[in-house]
Design an enzyme around this catalytic site. Structure first.
Site, short mmCIF file in Angstrom:
data_model
loop_
_atom_site.label_atom_id
_atom_site.label_comp_id
_atom_site.label_asym_id
_atom_site.label_seq_id
_atom_site.Cartn_x
_atom_site.Cartn_y
_atom_site.Cartn_z
N LYS A 188 8.10 0.67 5.58
CA LYS A 188 6.99 1.49 5.10
C LYS A 188 5.67 0.91 5.56
CE LYS A 188 4.41 -0.02 2.56
NZ LYS A 188 3.50 -0.74 1.70
N THR A 189 4.75 1.67 5.99
CA THR A 189 3.32 1.35 6.08
C THR A 189 2.64 2.40 6.95
OG1 THR A 189 1.57 -0.16 6.70
CG2 THR A 189 3.56 -0.38 7.99
N ASP A 241 0.14 1.87 8.50
CA ASP A 241 -0.48 1.15 9.62
C ASP A 241 0.30 1.28 10.92
OD1 ASP A 241 -2.16 0.38 7.63
OD2 ASP A 241 -1.54 -1.72 7.58
N GLY A 250 0.82 -1.21 0.00
CA GLY A 250 0.00 0.00 0.00
C GLY A 250 0.85 1.26 0.00
N ASP A 259 5.05 -7.75 5.57
CA ASP A 259 5.06 -8.86 4.62
C ASP A 259 6.13 -8.66 3.53
OD1 ASP A 259 3.07 -10.41 5.79
OD2 ASP A 259 1.47 -9.30 4.80
N ARG A 263 1.26 -5.72 -5.02
CA ARG A 263 1.27 -6.62 -3.86
C ARG A 263 1.72 -8.04 -4.20
NH1 ARG A 263 -0.52 -4.48 0.70
NH2 ARG A 263 -2.04 -2.79 0.68
P1 FBP Z 1 0.64 -2.00 3.59
O1 FBP Z 1 0.55 -2.93 4.76
O2 FBP Z 1 1.05 -2.66 2.35
O3 FBP Z 1 1.45 -0.78 3.90
O4 FBP Z 1 -0.82 -1.45 3.29
C1 FBP Z 1 -1.58 -0.89 4.30
C2 FBP Z 1 -2.99 -0.60 3.89
O5 FBP Z 1 -3.14 0.77 3.60
C3 FBP Z 1 -3.96 -1.04 5.00
O6 FBP Z 1 -4.13 -0.02 5.95
C4 FBP Z 1 -5.18 -1.40 4.22
O7 FBP Z 1 -5.95 -2.37 4.88
C5 FBP Z 1 -4.64 -1.97 2.94
O8 FBP Z 1 -3.40 -1.34 2.75
C6 FBP Z 1 -5.53 -1.74 1.76
O9 FBP Z 1 -5.02 -2.45 0.69
P2 FBP Z 1 -5.27 -2.08 -0.85
O10 FBP Z 1 -4.44 -0.88 -1.14
O11 FBP Z 1 -4.75 -3.28 -1.56
O12 FBP Z 1 -6.72 -1.83 -1.02
#
Ligand code: FBP
Length: 552
Positions: free
Chosen positions: A202-203, A205, A81, A176, A145
Site C-alpha cells: 500500500k502507498t 507514493d 498513510g 516501512d 504509524r
Molecule cells: P505511507 O508511506 O504510509 O503510505 O504514507 C504516504 C504519505 O501520504 C506521504 O505521501 C506523505 O508524505 C505522508 O504520508 C504524510 O503523512 P501523515 O499522514 O502522517 O501526515
C-alpha cells in the site's frame, strides 16, 4: 447508516479477480519457485532473517490445495498513510477466509500496529464488511504509524496474537510497514509460535515497486484525483491568464505522483527530485529553471502557468540533503536533549555545534518558517515529514525575488503573481478507481491464499496489471527479497528498498521528450473526475506510469 448515492451504488460493484482466483476455492494451488536473494547486503540480511531469508517466489495456479479449507483466525492491520482501496483488501481477505471455511474469523486491529501491540481488536461481521466495500479511507478500523520496534513491542504483539489464537497477521502498509512485517514474521518464527505474517503493498507514493510488485495500491486513484484538480486549475489559469500556480504533490521521497500527474495534465513545469539530485542542482539552479519558463511565456504574453513540485524535493537538493541527514543524526543521537529545547533560536544554537559549517550556512539561508519546518519531529521511521515543509512557498518566494532582479537587468518584462497549493490528503481517501478496487480485492484474496497455504514472510502480489484482470498473475513475493541495509535513526537497519523515479525509465523519458514544449507553449490536458461507470477505456484504464513501464 446514511450514505451518498454513489456509495450505495458502489456497494454493488463486483471487483474483478485474476483467473487463478476465480474458480472454486478448492481449485487454487500454490506453485513455488527457487530460493531468492535480497536486493543487496545479502550476508547481513541472512544473519538478521535467519528463519525467513531467501524463501521462493510463489504464484497461484488452478489445482488441488488440501489446506485451503482449514478454519483460520487472522488479524489485519492498516498501517501508515491512507490509500484508496484499503477497505477492499480487507473485503477480499474476508471473503477468501469465509469461502475457505465459514467458521474462519477476521480480526481488525484498531489504529494501526499499536492495535496489535495493545490488543485493540474487533471481529468483523459480514454486514460491517459490506458497509465498506469499494469505499475509500481506512476508517473501518483506522490506521497509525507506530513501529513495532522494541523487544517489549514484539513480545506484546506475540502475546496478543497468541491470546486471540491467531494463525496469521496481515499488515497492509508501505515500505516501512512491510519491513516491520518482515521483522515480525522472523520474530514469530524464532519464537516457534506458528503465526504467519503477510504484507500487502500500500502507498499512494508508488515507491513500493520492483520486478514483482508492479505498483502499490492507491497510487492510481490518488494520481487521478490530483490530476483532476490540476486540470481544473490549468483551465482556470488559462481562463483568467493572471496566475502562476505552484502545486506541491504528496509522494514523500519519490516523484512518481508528480510525474504521473504531469503525464496526465501536461503542466508547464514538473520538477523531478531524482533528476535534481542526479544533476546535482542547487536550489538557485532549480529557481533559474522555473524563471526561464516564466520569462519565455511572458514574451508570448502568457503571464500564467502551472508548476508541479514533488513534496520530497528539498531532500534531493544536494546542500539540503546533506543538511537533513546531519539534522536527522543529531536529533536522533540526542533526542531527549533536543526535545527539551523549546525556542527556535536555542534549537539553532544547539545545532550549530553539531552539524557541519556548510549545513549550518544552508540552514541559516532558509526563510525562518522553512527552517522551523525542517526541525519538526521525525515520523516513527525517522523520516522528515516532508508533507509539512512548504516547498511551494519557498520556491514562489525565491522565484519572485529572482524575477525582480531579472526585471531590473531588463531580462524580464512580464507580470508574476503566484498562488500555492498542496495536494495530498485530498486524494488519499477517494473512492477507489475500478483499477484500485479490483487490484486491492485481488491482493486481499491472495493474502488469504498465502495464509491458507502456510506461507509466512511474504508480500501479497498481483502482476501483469496492464492486461485485463482475468489475466493478472497472483501470488507472493518473499519480503526479504526486496530488502537492503540503510542508515536510519543514526544506525544501519534492514529496510525494503524504495523505488524512486528512474531517469532511464519509460515514464520519465516520455515526459522528457515533450517537457520543453510544455514549458513555453500552453499544452494543458484536462482529465476530469474519475469515472466509475461507463466505457472501460474511461473507467478501467491503469495509470500512465504503469502502462509505460509494462507495455512492451
Ligand atoms: P505511507 O508511506 O504510509 O503510505 O504514507 C504516504 C504519505 O501520504 C506521504 O505521501 C506523505 O508524505 C505522508 O504520508 C504524510 O503523512 P501523515 O499522514 O502522517 O501526515
Amino acid at each position: 447508516m446514511d450514505v451518498s448515492a454513489l456509495q450505495k451504488v458502489r456497494y454493488t460493484y463486483k471487483p474483478k479477480l485474476p483467473a487463478s482466483l476465480c474458480g472454486g476455492i478448492d481449485d487454487i494451488a500454490v506453485e513455488l519457485g527457487s530460493p531468492t536473494e535480497a536486493a543487496a547486503d545479502r550476508d547481513e540480511l541472512r544473519e538478521i532473517f535467519k528463519k525467513t531469508y531467501g524463501k521462493p517466489l510463489a504464484h497461484f495456479v488452478r489445482g488441488k490445495n488440501d489446506r485451503i479449507r482449514r478454519e483460520l483466525k487472522v488479524g489485519v492491520i492498516l498501517s501508515g498513510g491512507q490509500a484508496p482501496g484499503g477497505h477492499n483488501v480487507i473485503a477480499g481477505l474476508y471473503d477468501g477466509l469465509k469461502k475457505g471455511n465459514p467458521a474462519s474469523e477476521l480480526y481488525g486491529f484498531r489504529g494501526g500496529p499499536s492495535g496489535l501491540i495493545e490488543n485493540k481488536a474487533l471481529v468483523f461481521s459480514g454486514s460491517q464488511i459490506d458497509e465498506y466495500r469499494n469505499t475509500g479511507g481506512f476508517d473501518i478500523i483506522g490506521s497509525g504509524r507506530t513501529k513495532i520496534e522494541t523487544p517489549e513491542q514484539f513480545a506484546s504483539s506475540l502475546e496478543t496474537a497468541k491470546k486471540l489464537g491467531l494463525h496469521a497477521v496481515v499488515i497492509i502498509g508501505g515500505d516501512d510497514s512491510n519491513t516491520n512485517a518482515a521483522l515480525l514474521a522472523e520474530y514469530f518464527e524464532k519464537a516457534g509460535a506458528g503465526i504467519q505474517v503477510i504484507g500487502c503493498p500500500k502507498t499512494i507514493d508508488g515507491d513500493l515497486k520492483n520486478e514483482y510488485v508492479e505498483t502499490s495500491f492507491g497510487f492510481d486513484t490518488a494520481c487521478k484525483t490530483y490530476s483532476e484538480l490540476i486540470g481544473n486549475i490549468e483551465r482556470d489559469a488559462n481562463s483568467a491568464k493572471k496566475y502562476w500556480h505552484f502545486i506541491k504533490l504528496m509522494g514523500r521521497a519519490a516523484s512518481h505522483i508528480a510525474l504521473e500527474c504531469a503525464l496526465q495534465t501536461q503542466p508547464n513545469i514538473c520538477l523531478i527530485s531524482e533528476e535534481v539530485e542526479a544533476k546535482g542542482l542547487s536550489l538557485d539552479q532549480v529557481v533559474d529553471h522555473i524563471c526561464a519558463s516564466v520569462a519565455r511565456r511572458a514574451e508570448n504574453g502568457e503571464n500564467f502557468g502551472v508548476v508541479l513540485i514533488p513534496e520530497g524535493l528539498v531532500e534531493f537538493i544536494p546542500e539540503m540533503k546533506k543538511l537533513i541527514r546531519e539534522l536527522n543524526d543529531a536529533m536522533a543521537e540526542e533526542a531527549e536533549e533536543f526535545a527539551g529545547i523549546s525556542s527556535f533560536i536555542d534549537q539553532i544554537y544547539w545545532l550549530s555545534r553539531r552539524i557541519s559549517e556548510p549545513s549550518y550556512k544552508a540552514l541559516q539561508s532558509l526563510p525562518p518558517e522553512i527552517a522551523r519546518e525542517l526541525l519538526m519531529d521525525r515520523d516513527p521511521h525517522g523520516n522528515v515529514q516532508v508533507s509539512r515543509i512548504e516547498t511551494e512557498k519557498l520556491l514562489t518566494g525565491m522565484v519572485e525575488k529572482k524575477l525582480a532582479a531579472m526585471k531590473s537587468a531588463g531580462l524580464y518584462k512580464g507580470k508574476f503573481s503566484a498562488l500555492g497549493h498542496f495536494f495530498g490528503y485530498e486524494g488519499r481517501c477517494a473512492f477507489p478507481s475500478n483499477f484500485d478496487a479490483d487490484y486491492c480485492y485481488s491482493l486481499g484474496f491472495s493474502a488469504f491464499v498465502l495464509i491458507a497455504s502456510g506461507l509466512t514472510g511474504y508480500l501479497s502480489s498481483v502482476r501483469n496489471l496492464t492486461a485485463p484482470a482475468d489475466q493478472w498473475i497472483a501470488g507472493g513475493v518473499p519480503l526479504t527479497m526486496m530488502m537492503n541495509m540503510e542508515q536510519r535513526h543514526g544506525s544501519k537497519k534492514p529496510v525494503i528498498r524504495k523505488a524512486l523515479v528512474e531517469l532511464e525509465g519509460k515514464p520519465f523519458k516520455a515526459f522528457d521528450a515533450v517537457r520543453d514544449i510544455w514549458a513555453v507553449k500552453t499544452s494543458f490536458l484536462f482529465p476530469g473526475a474519475i469515472q466509475y461507470f461507463g466505457p472501460p477505456e474511461v473507467c478501467d484504464e491503469p495509470s500512465k506510469t504503469l502502462k509505460l513501464e509494462h507495455t512492451p
